[in-house]
Design a protein around this motif. Structure first.
Motif, PDB file in Angstrom:
ATOM      1  N   SER A 256       0.826  -1.194   0.000  1.00 62.68           N
ATOM      2  CA  SER A 256       0.000   0.000   0.000  1.00 62.68           C
ATOM      3  C   SER A 256       0.867   1.252   0.000  1.00 62.68           C
ATOM      4  O   SER A 256       1.985   1.247   0.528  1.00 62.68           O
ATOM      5  CB  SER A 256      -0.920   0.008   1.216  1.00 62.68           C
ATOM      6  OG  SER A 256      -0.198   0.330   2.383  1.00 62.68           O
ATOM      7  N   PRO A 257       0.366   2.353  -0.574  1.00 61.46           N
ATOM      8  CA  PRO A 257       1.130   3.610  -0.573  1.00 61.46           C
ATOM      9  C   PRO A 257       1.436   4.103   0.840  1.00 61.46           C
ATOM     10  O   PRO A 257       2.523   4.637   1.087  1.00 61.46           O
ATOM     11  CB  PRO A 257       0.209   4.581  -1.311  1.00 61.46           C
ATOM     12  CG  PRO A 257      -0.671   3.715  -2.159  1.00 61.46           C
ATOM     13  CD  PRO A 257      -0.871   2.458  -1.363  1.00 61.46           C
ATOM     14  N   HIS A 258       0.492   3.923   1.768  1.00 64.23           N
ATOM     15  CA  HIS A 258       0.722   4.371   3.137  1.00 64.23           C
ATOM     16  C   HIS A 258       1.872   3.597   3.781  1.00 64.23           C
ATOM     17  O   HIS A 258       2.708   4.180   4.485  1.00 64.23           O
ATOM     18  CB  HIS A 258      -0.549   4.196   3.968  1.00 64.23           C
ATOM     19  CG  HIS A 258      -1.666   5.090   3.550  1.00 64.23           C
ATOM     20  ND1 HIS A 258      -2.594   4.710   2.610  1.00 64.23           N
ATOM     21  CD2 HIS A 258      -1.992   6.354   3.924  1.00 64.23           C
ATOM     22  CE1 HIS A 258      -3.461   5.698   2.440  1.00 64.23           C
ATOM     23  NE2 HIS A 258      -3.117   6.707   3.214  1.00 64.23           N
ATOM     24  N   GLU A 259       1.914   2.290   3.543  1.00 73.48           N
ATOM     25  CA  GLU A 259       2.993   1.485   4.116  1.00 73.48           C
ATOM     26  C   GLU A 259       4.332   1.826   3.482  1.00 73.48           C
ATOM     27  O   GLU A 259       5.358   1.878   4.172  1.00 73.48           O
ATOM     28  CB  GLU A 259       2.680   0.003   3.946  1.00 73.48           C
ATOM     29  CG  GLU A 259       1.535  -0.490   4.809  1.00 73.48           C
ATOM     30  CD  GLU A 259       1.195  -1.942   4.540  1.00 73.48           C
ATOM     31  OE1 GLU A 259       0.804  -2.632   5.490  1.00 73.48           O
ATOM     32  OE2 GLU A 259       1.330  -2.379   3.375  1.00 73.48           O
ATOM     33  N   ARG A 260       4.345   2.073   2.178  1.00 78.27           N
ATOM     34  CA  ARG A 260       5.603   2.436   1.523  1.00 78.27           C
ATOM     35  C   ARG A 260       6.121   3.773   2.040  1.00 78.27           C
ATOM     36  O   ARG A 260       7.324   3.944   2.242  1.00 78.27           O
ATOM     37  CB  ARG A 260       5.409   2.470   0.002  1.00 78.27           C
ATOM     38  CG  ARG A 260       5.229   1.092  -0.623  1.00 78.27           C
ATOM     39  CD  ARG A 260       5.488   1.133  -2.115  1.00 78.27           C
ATOM     40  NE  ARG A 260       4.506   1.957  -2.820  1.00 78.27           N
ATOM     41  CZ  ARG A 260       3.363   1.503  -3.325  1.00 78.27           C
ATOM     42  NH1 ARG A 260       3.060   0.208  -3.196  1.00 78.27           N
ATOM     43  NH2 ARG A 260       2.539   2.304  -3.969  1.00 78.27           N
ATOM     44  N   LEU A 261       5.213   4.723   2.271  1.00 77.24           N
ATOM     45  CA  LEU A 261       5.622   6.003   2.838  1.00 77.24           C
ATOM     46  C   LEU A 261       6.171   5.806   4.251  1.00 77.24           C
ATOM     47  O   LEU A 261       7.192   6.401   4.622  1.00 77.24           O
ATOM     48  CB  LEU A 261       4.441   6.971   2.860  1.00 77.24           C
ATOM     49  CG  LEU A 261       4.704   8.342   3.510  1.00 77.24           C
ATOM     50  CD1 LEU A 261       5.813   9.084   2.776  1.00 77.24           C
ATOM     51  CD2 LEU A 261       3.423   9.172   3.545  1.00 77.24           C
ATOM     52  N   ASP A 262       5.500   4.952   5.021  1.00 74.94           N
ATOM     53  CA  ASP A 262       5.969   4.665   6.373  1.00 74.94           C
ATOM     54  C   ASP A 262       7.375   4.090   6.352  1.00 74.94           C
ATOM     55  O   ASP A 262       8.236   4.484   7.155  1.00 74.94           O
ATOM     56  CB  ASP A 262       5.009   3.681   7.049  1.00 74.94           C
ATOM     57  CG  ASP A 262       5.505   3.219   8.409  1.00 74.94           C
ATOM     58  OD1 ASP A 262       5.369   3.984   9.385  1.00 74.94           O
ATOM     59  OD2 ASP A 262       6.040   2.082   8.501  1.00 74.94           O
ATOM     60  N   ARG A 263       7.647   3.170   5.434  1.00 76.01           N
ATOM     61  CA  ARG A 263       8.971   2.556   5.373  1.00 76.01           C
ATOM     62  C   ARG A 263      10.030   3.560   4.922  1.00 76.01           C
ATOM     63  O   ARG A 263      11.194   3.483   5.347  1.00 76.01           O
ATOM     64  CB  ARG A 263       8.958   1.352   4.433  1.00 76.01           C
ATOM     65  CG  ARG A 263       7.961   0.254   4.761  1.00 76.01           C
ATOM     66  CD  ARG A 263       7.997  -0.203   6.209  1.00 76.01           C
ATOM     67  NE  ARG A 263       7.132  -1.350   6.398  1.00 76.01           N
ATOM     68  CZ  ARG A 263       5.867  -1.293   6.839  1.00 76.01           C
ATOM     69  NH1 ARG A 263       5.342  -0.113   7.173  1.00 76.01           N
ATOM     70  NH2 ARG A 263       5.143  -2.389   6.971  1.00 76.01           N
ATOM     71  N   THR A 264       9.629   4.511   4.090  1.00 73.77           N
ATOM     72  CA  THR A 264      10.570   5.554   3.681  1.00 73.77           C
ATOM     73  C   THR A 264      10.968   6.416   4.868  1.00 73.77           C
ATOM     74  O   THR A 264      12.151   6.718   5.077  1.00 73.77           O
ATOM     75  CB  THR A 264       9.955   6.432   2.583  1.00 73.77           C
ATOM     76  OG1 THR A 264       9.663   5.624   1.435  1.00 73.77           O
ATOM     77  CG2 THR A 264      10.912   7.540   2.168  1.00 73.77           C
ATOM     78  N   VAL A 265       9.981   6.824   5.649  1.00 76.33           N
ATOM     79  CA  VAL A 265      10.255   7.621   6.844  1.00 76.33           C
ATOM     80  C   VAL A 265      11.112   6.822   7.822  1.00 76.33           C
ATOM     81  O   VAL A 265      12.057   7.347   8.425  1.00 76.33           O
ATOM     82  CB  VAL A 265       8.945   8.079   7.499  1.00 76.33           C
ATOM     83  CG1 VAL A 265       9.213   8.777   8.825  1.00 76.33           C
ATOM     84  CG2 VAL A 265       8.176   8.995   6.564  1.00 76.33           C
ATOM     85  N   VAL A 302       0.552   1.864  10.386  1.00 80.44           N
ATOM     86  CA  VAL A 302       1.254   3.091  10.016  1.00 80.44           C
ATOM     87  C   VAL A 302       0.893   4.276  10.911  1.00 80.44           C
ATOM     88  O   VAL A 302       1.515   5.328  10.813  1.00 80.44           O
ATOM     89  CB  VAL A 302       0.971   3.460   8.542  1.00 80.44           C
ATOM     90  CG1 VAL A 302       1.457   2.369   7.617  1.00 80.44           C
ATOM     91  CG2 VAL A 302      -0.518   3.724   8.320  1.00 80.44           C
TER      92      VAL A 302
END
Length: 332
Positions: A256-265, A302
């Motif tokens: 999911s986009p939210h999880e990918r953003l979380d992993r980036t942070v 997230v």
């Protein structure tokens, strides 16, 4: 769960130990609580007796609990919603996964001006918080909990016993006007009762009202650093254990986009954490980092303020942390 060690491990030794408890909201607090039993098994003395404890945001709550001699069993029970003996007034957190609607005004115009006129004096992450709206949330339950723990341990209200700092407990917050990091409990820091210091460290900008102590406003120490690990350079310790809910040395492949953003942070937080750890290792310290792994991340979600995931995060950490600490990855 991922564990990384820099330097030779000294499990069971009598070295001077420091403990760093990072920020991570409600799920992060639950995850760290689940890691405490496995961490305790590696030390010859009680976690509450280590030389220095640094608590940032959610970690400040655990730091205060350990120093006030709250047992690990009690801390686990609290995360499960159990009634704790001797603390009849212990409240349960009832905040939802989203903040109350903030007030329609800038959180800190003074900080904005400070960052504009002297940008070299304000950390970039801190300066951004000046633009956030003024939060409406109140830490009533948190203040009551820490106050009850303090009274149970010291036999007096927090305001009547200002010497909680004697246990080398450092609670990290940020001055919301100057942007400077403030370490309550460290020599030279402003005096503050323990509940006030913890509330200041947990006052997320835009979510909670800034905490007022002696006329100054303070916000969450995590806006400066998720762990404040670099502060251990000023502590007289040989070995440091770090629980960092907002980082992750493990890997997974979220969709999911939210999880990918979380992993980036998390990736940014992890790099900063490893950088601080290497600097401490270069000074001769052994540093053990414990971060959530794939199973933990799946249960934590997230949104670190989602209390509905708290028990699942606790249960996952209780399963994964012993294996992670038993087989840490050595990092040069």
């Amino acid at each position: 769960m991922g564990a990384v060690v820099l330097g030779a491990t000294r499990a069971g030794s009598r070295s001077r130990v420091g403990l760093v408890l990072g920020g991570g909201g409600l799920t992060g607090a639950a995850w760290m609580t689940g890691a405490l039993p496995a961490l305790q098994d590696r030390l010859p003395d009680a976690l509450g007796d280590v030389e220095v404890i640094i608590g940032t945001s959610a970690g400040s709550v655990l730091a205060a609990s350990l120093r006030c001699r709250c047992s690990i069993e009690e801390m686990i029970g609290y995360q499960r919603g159990e009634t704790i003996r001797g603390l009849p007034a212990l409240p349960q957190v009832k905040d939802g996964p989203l903040p109350p609607v903030p007030q329609p005004r800038m959180g800190s115009p003074v900080l904005w001006c400070t960052a504009l006129l002297t940008p070299h004096r304000v950390h970039p992450r801190v300066s951004v918080t000046a633009w956030l709206p003024h939060g409406r949330g109140r830490h009533t339950a948190l203040r009551a909990m820490v106050g009850d723990l303090h009274a149970r341990h010291h036999g007096a209200p927090a305001g009547a016993a200002p010497h909680w700092v004697e246990g080398h407990t450092w609670i990290v917050a940020v001055d919301y006007d100057s942007g400077r990091r403030v370490v309550f409990g460290r020599r030279g820091a402003p005096a503050a009762p323990l509940p006030d210091a913890v509330v200041a460290s947990c006052s997320i900008p835009g979510w909670y009202r800034p905490a007022k102590i002696n006329g100054r406003r303070y916000v969450d120490g995590g806006v400066r650093s998720p762990t404040s690990l670099s502060l251990m350079a000023d502590a007289d310790v040989d070995e440091v254990y770090v629980l960092a809910p907002m980082a992750s040395t493990g890997t997974d492949s979220p969709r999911s986009p939210h999880e990918r953003l979380d992993r980036t942070v998390r990736g940014l937080a992890t790099r900063a954490l490893l950088r601080d750890a290497r600097r401490l290792h270069a000074r001769g310290l052994t540093v053990t980092l414990l971060t959530p792994g794939p199973e933990d991340l799946a249960t934590m979600g997230v949104n670190p303020m989602d209390a509905r995931r708290r028990e699942a995060a606790l249960a996952a950490s209780l399963r994964t942390s012993p294996a992670a600490l038993a087989r840490p990855h050595a990092l040069a």
